[in-house]
Design an enzyme around this catalytic site. Structure first.
Site, PDB file in Angstrom:
ATOM      1  CE1 TYR A  27     -10.121 -26.167   2.923  1.00 17.48           C
ATOM      2  CE2 TYR A  27      -9.168 -26.597   0.769  1.00 17.48           C
ATOM      3  CZ  TYR A  27      -9.808 -25.751   1.651  1.00 17.48           C
ATOM      4  OH  TYR A  27     -10.133 -24.479   1.260  1.00 17.48           O
ATOM      5  N   GLY A  31      -7.394 -27.794   9.958  1.00 17.85           N
ATOM      6  CA  GLY A  31      -7.701 -26.607   9.172  1.00 17.85           C
ATOM      7  C   GLY A  31      -7.638 -26.843   7.681  1.00 17.85           C
ATOM      8  CG  HIS A  47     -13.988 -35.180   7.801  1.00 15.34           C
ATOM      9  ND1 HIS A  47     -13.041 -34.803   8.735  1.00 15.34           N
ATOM     10  CD2 HIS A  47     -14.765 -36.117   8.405  1.00 15.34           C
ATOM     11  CE1 HIS A  47     -13.252 -35.487   9.846  1.00 15.34           C
ATOM     12  NE2 HIS A  47     -14.289 -36.294   9.673  1.00 15.34           N
ATOM     13  CG  ASP A  48     -11.660 -29.768   7.054  1.00 17.32           C
ATOM     14  OD1 ASP A  48     -11.450 -30.763   7.777  1.00 17.32           O
ATOM     15  OD2 ASP A  48     -10.748 -29.143   6.483  1.00 17.32           O
ATOM     16  CG  ASP A  89     -15.274 -39.134  12.061  1.00 17.62           C
ATOM     17  OD1 ASP A  89     -15.110 -37.979  11.611  1.00 17.62           O
ATOM     18  OD2 ASP A  89     -15.025 -39.441  13.244  1.00 17.62           O
TER      19      ASP A  89
END
EC number: 3.1.1.4
Length: 122
Positions: A27, A31, A47-48, A89
């Site tokens: 990850y 993507g 985070h994604d 972040d």
């Protein structure tokens, strides 16, 4: 922005984001698919997912304000998108710091072909 995220990662982990995290596990980087390989990879899927909730924001390129106080990042004033991106972040960089003890160099440049398990959902 990715540039600011890189700076946060470097401060928190003392590692440069590009070689150490850009291709880590299933990850980290662009993507992702499959199951996270370890705690570091789990930071990246979180985070994604955080970025995924900000579909209307320019998560990769929108600059935001932040400061460093008593060794911790603090997101500053800005648009709603800027504040949310900064929080994504900040939380991820702190997560990567907490995961340093289990970082595995074997996952540093991990092939996507090894990420075939069913993907986790956010």
């Amino acid at each position: 922005s990715l540039l600011q995220f890189n700076k946060m990662i470097k401060f928190e982990t003392r590692k440069n984001a590009i070689p150490f995290y850009a291709f880590y596990g299933c990850y980290c980087g662009w993507g992702g698919q499959g199951r996270p390989k370890d705690a570091t990879d789990r930071c990246c899927i979180v985070h994604d997912c955080c970025y995924g909730k900000l579909a209307k924001c320019n998560t990769k390129w929108d600059f935001y304000r932040y400061s460093l106080r008593s060794g911790y990042f603090q997101c500053g004033k800005g648009t709603w998108c800027e504040q949310q991106i900064c929080e994504c972040d900040r939380v991820a960089a702190e997560c990567l710091r907490r995961s340093l003890s289990t970082y595995r160099y074997g996952y540093m440049i991990y092939p996507d072909s090894r990420c075939r398990e069913p993907s986790e959902t956010c």
